[in-house]
Design a protein around this motif. Structure first.
Motif, PDB file in Angstrom:
ATOM      1  N   ALA A 257       0.797  -1.312   0.062  1.00  0.00           N
ATOM      2  CA  ALA A 257       0.059   0.067  -0.085  1.00  0.00           C
ATOM      3  C   ALA A 257       0.621   1.324   0.097  1.00  0.00           C
ATOM      4  O   ALA A 257       0.606   2.096  -0.472  1.00  0.00           O
ATOM      5  CB  ALA A 257      -0.992  -0.200   1.168  1.00  0.00           C
ATOM      6  N   ILE A 258       2.014   1.330   0.777  1.00  0.00           N
ATOM      7  CA  ILE A 258       3.024   2.365   0.804  1.00  0.00           C
ATOM      8  C   ILE A 258       3.392   2.578  -0.590  1.00  0.00           C
ATOM      9  O   ILE A 258       3.717   3.621  -1.053  1.00  0.00           O
ATOM     10  CB  ILE A 258       3.929   2.125   1.996  1.00  0.00           C
ATOM     11  CG1 ILE A 258       3.274   2.161   3.259  1.00  0.00           C
ATOM     12  CG2 ILE A 258       4.957   3.365   1.854  1.00  0.00           C
ATOM     13  CD1 ILE A 258       2.815   3.418   3.461  1.00  0.00           C
ATOM     14  N   ILE A 259       3.837   1.314  -1.275  1.00  0.00           N
ATOM     15  CA  ILE A 259       4.570   1.555  -2.537  1.00  0.00           C
ATOM     16  C   ILE A 259       3.510   2.256  -3.577  1.00  0.00           C
ATOM     17  O   ILE A 259       3.726   3.098  -4.492  1.00  0.00           O
ATOM     18  CB  ILE A 259       5.027   0.338  -3.034  1.00  0.00           C
ATOM     19  CG1 ILE A 259       6.173  -0.195  -2.110  1.00  0.00           C
ATOM     20  CG2 ILE A 259       5.336   0.374  -4.538  1.00  0.00           C
ATOM     21  CD1 ILE A 259       6.589  -1.777  -2.689  1.00  0.00           C
ATOM     22  N   GLY A 260       2.090   1.690  -3.638  1.00  0.00           N
ATOM     23  CA  GLY A 260       1.206   2.376  -4.383  1.00  0.00           C
ATOM     24  C   GLY A 260       0.855   3.761  -4.180  1.00  0.00           C
ATOM     25  O   GLY A 260       0.783   4.593  -5.087  1.00  0.00           O
ATOM     26  N   MET A 261       1.069   4.055  -2.639  1.00  0.00           N
ATOM     27  CA  MET A 261       0.696   5.530  -2.622  1.00  0.00           C
ATOM     28  C   MET A 261       1.857   6.215  -3.137  1.00  0.00           C
ATOM     29  O   MET A 261       1.800   7.624  -3.596  1.00  0.00           O
ATOM     30  CB  MET A 261       0.438   5.666  -1.051  1.00  0.00           C
ATOM     31  CG  MET A 261       0.351   7.226  -0.574  1.00  0.00           C
ATOM     32  SD  MET A 261       0.061   7.512   0.998  1.00  0.00           S
ATOM     33  CE  MET A 261      -1.211   6.236   1.254  1.00  0.00           C
ATOM     34  N   ALA A 262       3.156   5.911  -2.894  1.00  0.00           N
ATOM     35  CA  ALA A 262       4.194   6.565  -3.413  1.00  0.00           C
ATOM     36  C   ALA A 262       4.287   6.805  -4.797  1.00  0.00           C
ATOM     37  O   ALA A 262       4.614   7.856  -5.331  1.00  0.00           O
ATOM     38  CB  ALA A 262       5.615   5.605  -2.849  1.00  0.00           C
ATOM     39  N   LEU A 263       3.890   5.766  -5.601  1.00  0.00           N
ATOM     40  CA  LEU A 263       3.673   5.789  -6.896  1.00  0.00           C
ATOM     41  C   LEU A 263       2.852   6.869  -7.364  1.00  0.00           C
ATOM     42  O   LEU A 263       3.015   7.671  -8.396  1.00  0.00           O
ATOM     43  CB  LEU A 263       3.593   4.495  -7.758  1.00  0.00           C
ATOM     44  CG  LEU A 263       4.534   3.106  -7.731  1.00  0.00           C
ATOM     45  CD1 LEU A 263       3.925   1.902  -8.197  1.00  0.00           C
ATOM     46  CD2 LEU A 263       5.923   3.652  -8.451  1.00  0.00           C
ATOM     47  N   GLY A 264       1.632   6.847  -6.724  1.00  0.00           N
ATOM     48  CA  GLY A 264       0.783   7.799  -7.312  1.00  0.00           C
ATOM     49  C   GLY A 264       1.231   9.282  -6.835  1.00  0.00           C
ATOM     50  O   GLY A 264       0.854  10.104  -8.012  1.00  0.00           O
ATOM     51  N   PHE A 265       1.701   9.645  -5.607  1.00  0.00           N
ATOM     52  CA  PHE A 265       2.295  10.718  -5.461  1.00  0.00           C
ATOM     53  C   PHE A 265       3.431  11.201  -6.128  1.00  0.00           C
ATOM     54  O   PHE A 265       3.693  12.353  -6.491  1.00  0.00           O
ATOM     55  CB  PHE A 265       2.571  11.030  -3.904  1.00  0.00           C
ATOM     56  CG  PHE A 265       1.366  11.105  -2.954  1.00  0.00           C
ATOM     57  CD1 PHE A 265       0.792  12.559  -2.948  1.00  0.00           C
ATOM     58  CD2 PHE A 265       0.862  10.287  -2.469  1.00  0.00           C
ATOM     59  CE1 PHE A 265      -0.297  12.744  -2.112  1.00  0.00           C
ATOM     60  CE2 PHE A 265      -0.256  10.591  -1.693  1.00  0.00           C
ATOM     61  CZ  PHE A 265      -0.859  11.607  -1.444  1.00  0.00           C
ATOM     62  N   ALA A 266       4.369  10.488  -6.629  1.00  0.00           N
ATOM     63  CA  ALA A 266       5.211  10.509  -7.652  1.00  0.00           C
ATOM     64  C   ALA A 266       4.639  11.042  -8.891  1.00  0.00           C
ATOM     65  O   ALA A 266       5.458  11.971  -9.385  1.00  0.00           O
ATOM     66  CB  ALA A 266       6.300   9.217  -7.735  1.00  0.00           C
ATOM     67  N   TYR A 267       3.928  10.583  -9.347  1.00  0.00           N
ATOM     68  CA  TYR A 267       3.008  10.967 -10.652  1.00  0.00           C
ATOM     69  C   TYR A 267       2.711  12.464 -10.490  1.00  0.00           C
ATOM     70  O   TYR A 267       2.995  13.125 -11.221  1.00  0.00           O
ATOM     71  CB  TYR A 267       1.809  10.381 -10.952  1.00  0.00           C
ATOM     72  CG  TYR A 267       1.087  10.875 -12.008  1.00  0.00           C
ATOM     73  CD1 TYR A 267       1.472  11.098 -13.228  1.00  0.00           C
ATOM     74  CD2 TYR A 267      -0.176  11.782 -11.620  1.00  0.00           C
ATOM     75  CE1 TYR A 267       0.849  11.734 -14.339  1.00  0.00           C
ATOM     76  CE2 TYR A 267      -0.821  12.194 -12.629  1.00  0.00           C
ATOM     77  CZ  TYR A 267      -0.438  12.261 -13.829  1.00  0.00           C
ATOM     78  OH  TYR A 267      -1.063  12.954 -14.886  1.00  0.00           O
ATOM     79  N   PHE A 268       2.014  12.900  -9.251  1.00  0.00           N
ATOM     80  CA  PHE A 268       1.897  14.404  -9.060  1.00  0.00           C
ATOM     81  C   PHE A 268       3.034  15.252  -9.043  1.00  0.00           C
ATOM     82  O   PHE A 268       2.817  16.114  -9.604  1.00  0.00           O
ATOM     83  CB  PHE A 268       0.957  14.431  -7.926  1.00  0.00           C
ATOM     84  CG  PHE A 268      -0.432  13.661  -8.030  1.00  0.00           C
ATOM     85  CD1 PHE A 268      -1.381  14.179  -9.043  1.00  0.00           C
ATOM     86  CD2 PHE A 268      -0.751  12.666  -7.191  1.00  0.00           C
ATOM     87  CE1 PHE A 268      -2.627  13.342  -9.336  1.00  0.00           C
ATOM     88  CE2 PHE A 268      -2.028  12.010  -7.083  1.00  0.00           C
ATOM     89  CZ  PHE A 268      -2.770  12.394  -8.275  1.00  0.00           C
ATOM     90  N   VAL A 269       3.881  14.617  -8.391  1.00  0.00           N
ATOM     91  CA  VAL A 269       5.133  15.637  -8.293  1.00  0.00           C
ATOM     92  C   VAL A 269       5.890  15.886 -10.158  1.00  0.00           C
ATOM     93  O   VAL A 269       6.142  16.847 -10.319  1.00  0.00           O
ATOM     94  CB  VAL A 269       6.196  14.880  -7.592  1.00  0.00           C
ATOM     95  CG1 VAL A 269       7.639  15.713  -7.539  1.00  0.00           C
ATOM     96  CG2 VAL A 269       5.618  14.907  -6.159  1.00  0.00           C
ATOM     97  N   VAL A 270       5.952  14.580 -10.668  1.00  0.00           N
ATOM     98  CA  VAL A 270       6.417  14.827 -12.169  1.00  0.00           C
ATOM     99  C   VAL A 270       5.453  15.644 -12.857  1.00  0.00           C
ATOM    100  O   VAL A 270       6.144  16.175 -13.614  1.00  0.00           O
ATOM    101  CB  VAL A 270       6.968  13.507 -12.252  1.00  0.00           C
ATOM    102  CG1 VAL A 270       7.164  13.442 -13.789  1.00  0.00           C
ATOM    103  CG2 VAL A 270       7.924  12.627 -11.625  1.00  0.00           C
TER     104      VAL A 270
END
Length: 369
Positions: free
Chosen positions: A317-330
């Motif tokens: 779940a943490i990895i999935g959240m990290a991927l999602g927030f990484a998209y918004f940053v990029v």
């Protein structure tokens, strides 16, 4: 294994309903908390204007609400994806679906369909509601939460914080109403500067109209910087090289225009030989931005697969959240780069989306399929 992309109708409706309820719950929670925090910082400024009260505070909340919904809807889809998939995994429902012969993409397909509908609704909401709220709120803030200047009949809307240059001189206005020769500027300040950029005179006026040529300042108060002398005059004409067309071009607010209006503004800028990178990047992002909701189930899918009793569900779940927030940053970084010409506008708007689609598919296939 089934060859259909979607599972059975009953299972599709079950997953879609569960997903929609969680999106709505998370969105309401986020928007209410952020709106209360925003009101804490803005209420003092709203009530500082004489005569403002509870009605104006509620009006501000009504204008901010669409902005918060638009901004945090993709985050809500991401968090709802993680909550939905973690719940399904913990209750062994994903295991049951896999045992029935469903692939990982078939398990996710109801969520992807729901997210696609959310993207379409988000686009329409942005065009019909958010752009108007942006323009109204900016004009109200420019008027320091006082009365917004009313456009004349048949004229365009109100634009806030107009900033224009006439050689070395500067003309700024808190608000602009009307269009063409019927333009009316409110809260006007004229800075007359020497060639080195030093301000020689500052002239303030509550209202300015087109004088053909130039702009007629009414009830102007002039301050001579060198002599520290202030005097007043009934009218004064400044900015004789500033035409109404120039003002209309320089006062375009991309956030307050709809998709088609922004397209017309870009065409006008190109016809005038002006740089359109920033506006074109935002134009493309009007399409790619709402589609970020479609991407969230794919990025959060890592939380759906793997046995819950293995002890790695929380990590997934943490990895999935990290991927999602990484998209918004990029995505935000690429849009900023495209706004000042670092990236081509098309690349700035679509590269993060395509990159994370490929990344999400790679993670999904390597971990499950």
């Amino acid at each position: 294994m089934q060859l259909d992309f979607f599972p059975s109708r009953t299972l599709t409706l079950y997953l879609a309903k569960m997903f929609v309820m969680r999106i709505f719950a998370v969105l309401v929670m986020l928007v209410l908390v952020l709106l209360m925090l925003d009101l804490l910082s803005a209420t003092g400024d709203i009530l500082a204007y004489p005569g403002n009260g509870q009605g104006e505070v509620l009006r501000y909340a009504g204008l901010r609400l669409p902005q918060l919904i638009s901004r945090f809807l993709p985050y809500s889809v991401l968090l709802a994806t993680l909550i939905t998939l973690v719940t399904l995994n913990q209750n062994s429902e994903v295991v049951a679906m896999k045992a029935a012969g469903l692939s990982a993409h078939q398990v996710l397909s109801p969520l992807l369909l729901t997210a696609a509908v959310v993207s379409i609704v988000s686009f329409g909401f942005n065009e019909r509601v958010v752009t108007r709220a942006n323009g109204t709120l900016k004009a109200w803030e420019a008027a320091e939460y006082g009365p917004i200047p009313t456009p004349s009949a048949g004229a365009g809307g109100t634009r806030a914080n107009v900033y224009l240059t006439d050689g070395t001189n500067i003309l700024s206005a808190a608000a602009l109403t009307g269009s063409g020769k019927d333009i009316v500027l409110s809260g006007v300040t004229w800075y007359e500067r020497a060639p080195g950029g030093i301000i020689r005179e500052q002239i303030r006026s509550p209202r300015a109209t087109f004088a053909a040529p130039g702009w007629r300042l009414e009830k102007a108060a002039r301050f001579d910087v060198a002599g520290a002398i202030t005097d007043t005059m009934p009218t004064l004409v400044v900015g004789k090289d500033l035409s109404p067309e120039t003002i209309m071009l320089q006062s375009v607010d991309a956030d307050a225009q709809s998709f088609w209006e922004l397209s017309d503004s870009i065409d006008a800028y190109e016809a005038a030989g002006r740089n359109t990178d920033e506006m074109r990047a935002k134009w493309w992002h009007r399409l790619s931005g709402p589609l970020s909701a479609l991407l969230m189930p794919l990025l959060g899918s890592i939380a759906a697969f793997g046995l819950a009793r293995s002890g790695q569900l929380f990590v997934r779940a943490i990895i999935g959240m990290a991927l999602g927030f990484a998209y918004f940053v990029v995505d935000n970084a690429a849009l900023a780069m495209g706004s000042f010409g670092g990236y081509p506008p098309l690349l700035a708007a679509w590269a993060p989306f395509v990159l994370f689609v490929l990344l999400g598919e790679t993670v999904l296939i390597r971990t499950e399929e």
